[in-house]
Design an enzyme around this catalytic site. Structure first.
Site, PDB file in Angstrom:
ATOM      1  N   HIS A   7       0.847  -1.196   0.000  1.00 39.36           N
ATOM      2  CA  HIS A   7       0.000   0.000   0.000  1.00 39.36           C
ATOM      3  C   HIS A   7       0.880   1.243   0.000  1.00 39.36           C
ATOM      4  CE1 HIS A   7       0.711  -0.613   4.291  1.00 39.36           C
ATOM      5  NE2 HIS A   7       0.213   0.575   4.576  1.00 39.36           N
ATOM      6  N   HIS A  41       1.458   3.891   2.038  1.00 36.78           N
ATOM      7  CA  HIS A  41       1.981   4.642   3.181  1.00 36.78           C
ATOM      8  C   HIS A  41       3.509   4.757   3.127  1.00 36.78           C
ATOM      9  CE1 HIS A  41      -1.905   3.939   5.692  1.00 36.78           C
ATOM     10  NE2 HIS A  41      -1.985   4.989   4.905  1.00 36.78           N
ATOM     11  N   ASP A  93       5.847   4.536   5.242  1.00 32.65           N
ATOM     12  CA  ASP A  93       6.681   3.532   5.900  1.00 32.65           C
ATOM     13  C   ASP A  93       6.684   2.208   5.135  1.00 32.65           C
ATOM     14  OD1 ASP A  93       3.940   3.320   6.782  1.00 32.65           O
ATOM     15  OD2 ASP A  93       4.600   1.929   8.341  1.00 32.65           O
ATOM     16  N   HIS A  94       6.089   2.209   3.933  1.00 32.72           N
ATOM     17  CA  HIS A  94       6.103   1.009   3.075  1.00 32.72           C
ATOM     18  C   HIS A  94       6.729   1.288   1.712  1.00 32.72           C
ATOM     19  CE1 HIS A  94       3.489  -1.377   5.820  1.00 32.72           C
ATOM     20  NE2 HIS A  94       3.316  -0.148   6.283  1.00 32.72           N
ATOM     21  N   HIS A 148      -7.304  -1.347   5.816  1.00 30.15           N
ATOM     22  CA  HIS A 148      -6.314  -0.379   6.319  1.00 30.15           C
ATOM     23  C   HIS A 148      -6.247   0.799   5.341  1.00 30.15           C
ATOM     24  CE1 HIS A 148      -2.591   1.102   8.110  1.00 30.15           C
ATOM     25  NE2 HIS A 148      -1.983   1.004   6.948  1.00 30.15           N
ATOM     26  N   ASP A 187      -0.149  -4.145   6.274  1.00 30.82           N
ATOM     27  CA  ASP A 187      -0.791  -3.682   7.510  1.00 30.82           C
ATOM     28  C   ASP A 187      -2.242  -4.168   7.608  1.00 30.82           C
ATOM     29  OD1 ASP A 187       1.593  -2.391   7.976  1.00 30.82           O
ATOM     30  OD2 ASP A 187       0.800  -0.363   7.714  1.00 30.82           O
ATOM     31  N   HIS A 228       4.687  -4.860  10.722  1.00 31.06           N
ATOM     32  CA  HIS A 228       5.078  -4.168  11.966  1.00 31.06           C
ATOM     33  C   HIS A 228       5.222  -5.133  13.141  1.00 31.06           C
ATOM     34  CE1 HIS A 228       4.526   0.062  10.662  1.00 31.06           C
ATOM     35  NE2 HIS A 228       3.607  -0.448   9.859  1.00 31.06           N
TER      36      HIS A 228
END
Ligand code: ZN
Ligand code: FE
Length: 256
Positions: free
Chosen positions: A55, A57, A59-60, A113, A132, A170
């Protein structure tokens, strides 16, 4: 043979680096950062073929640009995320099939998410890279997806073989475990999993991958049927989705 290296980055993110020895192909799942991935590629003398994004975001996908610049890898991501994941090379949809070496990968839509979140399923292992969507003893928060979508995505995960290894993005297991135990204080599987993961974390070891059997036994978001859980949230005999929605709300406000 397909191997997975687990690269812990940022506070609690995991990047997964997959390498197929037979074909010498390499892919990285959700590179939050480029540098730790480049370090391992150099050390192993591997070239990077693909980035698999679940996805959009930061942090990805944070390492996408630099990895593509340094390695000329191809970025794989959901076609529907093209407007918010830059420079996609292979835009995929639910049901599409990719290969890493001879290992088949099914692209699975798992919204919730986010609205266009996808997972990468290696049915022959079996492995699932779910970003996530599901976490060990928990699940992702709702951003631009809905609780209904997330519930359906988790139902699909529940239908997989119990020995499926689940690679989540995570390290939230212990925090999730506190919430799980508050709902089912008498669940021995949850107590045991928390003890096991506490020991792993004390040695700075990842609690992941998890496996579906453990999640079915301990993850409250897969356990709407539990009478102890239902009693603790005062929703006895409610529909599973209604229980799930309540659990997701409670988790958002849970202070461990
Ligand atoms: Zn996310
Ligand atoms: Fe994330």
């Amino acid at each position: 043979m397909l191997t997975v290296k687990i690269i812990p980055v940022l506070n609690d993110n995991y990047i997964y680096l997959l390498h197929d020895q037979h074909s010498n192909q390499t892919a990285v799942v959700d590179p939050a950062l480029a540098e730790p991935v480049l370090d391992i590629l150099n050390e192993q003398a591997w070239s990077l073929d693909y980035i698999f994004n679940t996805h959009h975001h930061g942090d990805h996908i944070g390492g996408n640009r630099e990895l593509k610049k340094q390695t000329s890898c191809k970025i794989v991501a959901a076609a529907a995320d093209s407007y918010r994941i830059p420079a996609i090379d292979i835009a995929v949809n639910h049901g599409d099939v990719l290969h890493l070496g001879e290992h088949k990968i099914d692209i699975i839509a798992m919204p919730g998410h986010t609205s266009h979140h996808i997972g990468y399923h290696f049915a022959d292992k079996p492995w699932l890279f779910c970003g996530d969507t599901l976490f060990s003893m928990g699940c992702g928060r709702l951003f631009d997806g809905t609780a209904e979508q997330l519930w359906h995505s988790l139902q699909w995960i529940k239908s997989l073989p119990a020995n499926t290894l689940i690679y989540c993005s995570h390290e939230y297991t212990l925090a999730n475990g506190k919430f799980a135990l508050s709902l089912e204080p008498n669940n021995q599987a949850t107590q045991q999993r928390i003890a096991k993961v506490t020991a792993l974390r004390q040695q700075s070891q990842p609690s992941l991958p998890t496996n579906l059997a453990d999640e079915l036994a301990t993850n409250p978001f897969l356990r709407e049927h539990s009478s102890e859980l239902q009693a603790n949230i005062a929703l006895q005999d409610a529909q599973a989705m209604a229980i799930f929605i309540k659990l997701r709300q409670l988790k958002d406000h849970f202070i461990s």
